[in-house]
Design an enzyme around this catalytic site. Sequence first.
Site, PDB file in Angstrom:
ATOM      1  N   ASP A 110       0.884  -1.026   0.096  1.00 37.08           N
ATOM      2  CA  ASP A 110      -0.098  -0.025   0.024  1.00 37.08           C
ATOM      3  C   ASP A 110       1.417   0.913   0.192  1.00 37.08           C
ATOM      4  O   ASP A 110       1.766   1.155   0.656  1.00 37.08           O
ATOM      5  CB  ASP A 110      -1.163   0.185   1.246  1.00 37.08           C
ATOM      6  CG  ASP A 110      -1.909   1.573   1.481  1.00 37.08           C
ATOM      7  OD1 ASP A 110      -3.008   1.382   1.240  1.00 37.08           O
ATOM      8  OD2 ASP A 110      -1.395   2.254   1.913  1.00 37.08           O
ATOM      9  N   TYR A 132       2.679   9.838  -0.732  1.00 31.67           N
ATOM     10  CA  TYR A 132       4.239   9.758   0.144  1.00 31.67           C
ATOM     11  C   TYR A 132       5.145   9.476  -0.475  1.00 31.67           C
ATOM     12  O   TYR A 132       6.556   9.086   0.553  1.00 31.67           O
ATOM     13  CB  TYR A 132       3.949   7.629   0.446  1.00 31.67           C
ATOM     14  CG  TYR A 132       2.959   6.683   0.928  1.00 31.67           C
ATOM     15  CD1 TYR A 132       2.203   8.007   1.950  1.00 31.67           C
ATOM     16  CD2 TYR A 132       2.592   6.030   0.978  1.00 31.67           C
ATOM     17  CE1 TYR A 132       0.839   7.435   2.392  1.00 31.67           C
ATOM     18  CE2 TYR A 132       0.958   5.494   1.347  1.00 31.67           C
ATOM     19  CZ  TYR A 132       0.566   6.303   2.620  1.00 31.67           C
ATOM     20  OH  TYR A 132      -1.016   5.978   3.360  1.00 31.67           O
ATOM     21  N   LYS A 141      -3.108   5.713  -4.219  1.00 31.38           N
ATOM     22  CA  LYS A 141      -3.950   6.935  -3.664  1.00 31.38           C
ATOM     23  C   LYS A 141      -3.341   8.813  -4.303  1.00 31.38           C
ATOM     24  O   LYS A 141      -2.687   8.051  -4.496  1.00 31.38           O
ATOM     25  CB  LYS A 141      -3.780   6.967  -2.272  1.00 31.38           C
ATOM     26  CG  LYS A 141      -4.014   6.203  -1.574  1.00 31.38           C
ATOM     27  CD  LYS A 141      -4.333   6.205   0.129  1.00 31.38           C
ATOM     28  CE  LYS A 141      -3.748   4.913   0.793  1.00 31.38           C
ATOM     29  NZ  LYS A 141      -2.433   4.730   0.534  1.00 31.38           N
ATOM     30  N   HIS A 146      -7.285   9.885  -2.198  1.00 30.87           N
ATOM     31  CA  HIS A 146      -6.945   9.757  -1.592  1.00 30.87           C
ATOM     32  C   HIS A 146      -7.317  10.683   0.341  1.00 30.87           C
ATOM     33  O   HIS A 146      -7.454  10.002   0.992  1.00 30.87           O
ATOM     34  CB  HIS A 146      -5.217  10.543  -1.308  1.00 30.87           C
ATOM     35  CG  HIS A 146      -4.182  10.071  -0.169  1.00 30.87           C
ATOM     36  ND1 HIS A 146      -3.150  10.051  -0.226  1.00 30.87           N
ATOM     37  CD2 HIS A 146      -4.798  10.161   0.985  1.00 30.87           C
ATOM     38  CE1 HIS A 146      -2.082   9.886   1.025  1.00 30.87           C
ATOM     39  NE2 HIS A 146      -2.987   9.247   1.189  1.00 30.87           N
TER      40      HIS A 146
END
Length: 281
Positions: free
Chosen positions: A45, A50, A75, A106
């Site tokens: 994930d 990120y 996301k 997200h």
Amino acid sequence: MQKKIVLNDGNIIPQFGLGVYQIPEGEATENAVKEALRLGYRHIDTAHAYQNERSVGRAIHSSGIPISEIWITSKLWPSDYDDASQAIERMLELLNLKQIDLLLLHQQVGNYRKAWIALENAVKSGKVKSIGISNFDGERLVDLFNFADIKPSALQVETHPYHQQKELQEFLKPYGTKIESWYPLGHGDQRLLDESRLKKIAQKYNKTVAQIILRWHIQEGIIVFPRSTRVEHLAENINIFDFELSCTEIKEIRKLDKKQPYFTMTYDEQVQNFLSWKLKD
């Protein structure tokens, strides 16, 4: 052998995986993903926010495991909602994939309706297998479900024994939407890890409290992906498929629910914060 769950679109997702939130781009992410895959993890994930999608892609491609056996979730960030189609192309390039297994919106701010249409089109074109949402609640959650032609397959939200999301689960039941948990261990809250009920169950099975909590998620039908970069924790986290909690123990853990989230940002604060973040590839 870890379990899998059938989503409402018929796709099958590994119920347990690795989250790479706050793991830096580069060697740290690549090593964590490679080690997780070696240990038997088959669900990673990540998210564009990120900033480590490229490292996730490198790790899965160098693992020697067929891509078809690995489930990748990512996301889309709100700053990309107005141009979601191009953002999806960038994500595919960063991950070095022809198809993303699960793509989520997200956050619940920005033009999420326009972005959802782009996600639905990505499913139709084969660029994305399943679609869902993350951190939606209240009127925006209801609006998205009423608006969507393809109902979300997954909703990723804070879920743990102190915040079990029972009302949300009831809302999602008619749609077959599965909950994915972030903060599955209660943000590492020592009070949760020191709960006497959990310690007693852990002693019975010769497991850690963290393993008991993760096993509880599995038996409650929640998709879970704890984050770690340490080999011993990666191995410990996945070592939860050799025992099963009893119905009585599940009920005992359900009694811990305090409806207590650790993430308490208001919607107005979310708008102010999340729309201002401009991400780099």
